[in-house]
Scaffold this active site. Structure first.
Site, PDB file in Angstrom:
ATOM      1  N   SER A  48       9.528   0.292  -1.044  1.00 34.60           N
ATOM      2  CA  SER A  48      10.165   1.557  -0.675  1.00 34.60           C
ATOM      3  C   SER A  48      11.680   1.559  -0.829  1.00 34.60           C
ATOM      4  O   SER A  48      12.281   2.628  -0.898  1.00 34.60           O
ATOM      5  CB  SER A  48       9.811   1.921   0.770  1.00 34.60           C
ATOM      6  OG  SER A  48      10.173   0.874   1.657  1.00 34.60           O
ATOM      7  N   ASP A 330      15.409   6.119   8.863  1.00 34.70           N
ATOM      8  CA  ASP A 330      14.254   6.044   9.754  1.00 34.70           C
ATOM      9  C   ASP A 330      14.141   4.617  10.273  1.00 34.70           C
ATOM     10  O   ASP A 330      15.113   3.859  10.229  1.00 34.70           O
ATOM     11  CB  ASP A 330      12.981   6.533   9.052  1.00 34.70           C
ATOM     12  CG  ASP A 330      12.632   5.704   7.809  1.00 34.70           C
ATOM     13  OD1 ASP A 330      13.133   4.571   7.672  1.00 34.70           O
ATOM     14  OD2 ASP A 330      11.836   6.192   6.974  1.00 34.70           O
ATOM     15  N   HIS A 333      14.331   2.213   6.820  1.00 31.22           N
ATOM     16  CA  HIS A 333      15.032   2.501   5.568  1.00 31.22           C
ATOM     17  C   HIS A 333      16.426   3.054   5.793  1.00 31.22           C
ATOM     18  O   HIS A 333      16.617   3.918   6.652  1.00 31.22           O
ATOM     19  CB  HIS A 333      14.232   3.525   4.750  1.00 31.22           C
ATOM     20  CG  HIS A 333      12.810   3.136   4.536  1.00 31.22           C
ATOM     21  ND1 HIS A 333      11.791   3.600   5.339  1.00 31.22           N
ATOM     22  CD2 HIS A 333      12.233   2.311   3.627  1.00 31.22           C
ATOM     23  CE1 HIS A 333      10.645   3.080   4.935  1.00 31.22           C
ATOM     24  NE2 HIS A 333      10.878   2.300   3.899  1.00 31.22           N
TER      25      HIS A 333
END
Length: 357
Positions: A48, A330, A333
């Protein structure tokens, strides 16, 4: 095909290209790099921290408020905007390469192959994890198959570089499935050994320079600092997983000794994250450990997740007033501004290694 159908087909292709190129576009930088040494293509593998739109569209990265800073809507990036691979592409003077899933779903995306391709899927690792998605071995298989099918040629690979990102989903999976502290060091060795095999495979396909990330200070992720109200890092996790970076350094040195052109180098996310979290760089954050978007409902693994809504569409998260003031977007990340701070700390490393031919 009649004229009307042809025009409709061309319009469809134009719209798809506009969406794909628009979602990926990052203003290319580093114009002072001579064109004869600037890589022409970038191939991205990982998770990610590098994914720009491969993850399944049921994931939160495809939901509001992800993408509000760039490109203005959720397009599969796990951030409010750009992620690290976007900044690496910018550094190289390239637009972010098209996501593999975007290329697969469009018959009109051939022009976007000029920048390479992004094979990273959020949540993945070198092994299967608790999250869905193809592990890194399979991602490399995707590139191998594209080379076999002449989508990319040997000549393309000669002037290409690769960005390989491993943020720690293998370790999150180990921890969340009750792996023992005693067995962690052995598991780290297994992860790094597999990562080394993956790096050698990428180089064997013809990629000349390969940058691989070290593990971030894992205990500083909001998922682990929430117990201290986002005031301090969990140094136990940082200490345990610091062994990954020690072992990775030794492994990369060994790989380079075995390869005459020394193609491998480490992108030190531990140091760059630490610098940003301690506000040592030029970009400052109000409370670096507290995420901008924070879930308010705990449901299984959905605890603290941003972007969730209930059955009536009501938000199950809170959003800060100014995302630029937050290093983290978040619980796992960085925000776009957070990644910009990390990128700023990494530029000297990128210059030293990516642009040496």
């Amino acid at each position: 095909m009649d004229t009307q159908k042809l025009l409709c087909s061309l319009l469809c292709c134009f719209q798809i290209l506009s969406i794909l190129s628009g979602q990926q576009a990052v203003q290319a930088g580093h114009d002072n790099v001579p064109s004869n040494i600037r890589p022409l293509k970038l191939f991205v593998f990982g998770d990610s921290y590098a994914d720009t739109g491969n993850t399944n569209k049921t994931q939160v990265a495809w939901k509001y408020p992800y993408g509000i800073a760039f490109p203005g809507k959720a397009v599969g990036r796990f951030s409010d905007g750009r992620v690290l691979s976007d900044y690496v592409a910018k550094f190289l003077g390239l637009e972010s390469p098209i996501p593999y899933e975007g290329w697969k779903s469009s018959s009109c995306a051939i022009p976007l192959l000029k920048y390479g391709m992004n094979f990273a899927y959020g949540g993945t690792g070198v092994f299967d994890t608790v999250f869905p998605g193809p592990k890194m071995t399979v991602q490399i298989d995707f590139l191998k198959h594209l080379i076999r099918d002449n989508v990319f040629t040997g000549k393309d690979l000669e002037r290409s570089v690769s960005f390989v990102c491993l943020a720690g989903n293998d370790y999150f999976t180990y921890i969340s499935t009750n792996g023992s502290a005693e067995g962690l060091q052995s598991f780290i060795r297994t992860v790094v050994n597999q990562l080394a095999i993956n790096l050698k495979r990428i180089h064997g396909l013809g990629v000349k320079k390969i940058g691989v990330t070290g593990i971030v200070p894992f205990g500083c992720l909001p998922a682990f600092t929430s117990t201290s109200s986002f005031q301090q890092c969990n140094e136990n996790y940082n200490s345990f997983l610091g062994f990954h970076n020690v072992l990775l350094k030794q492994t990369v040195e060994k790989l380079n000794k075995e390869t005459k052109d020394s193609p491998f180098f480490i992108i030190d996310l531990y140091a760059s994250f630490t610098s940003a979290i301690k506000n040592k760089g030029s970009i400052k954050f109000e409370n670096p450990l507290k995420p901008c978007c924070l879930g308010t409902s705990a449901v299984s693994r959905e605890i603290l997740l941003c972007g969730r809504v209930d059955e009536n569409g009501a938000k199950l998260y809170t959003l800060c007033e100014n995302p630029k003031s937050s290093f983290f977007w978040d619980v796992a990340h960085p925000s776009q501004e957070g990644w910009r701070a990390v990128y700023s700390a990494l530029q000297a490393t990128l210059e030293q290694y990516f642009l040496q031919y």
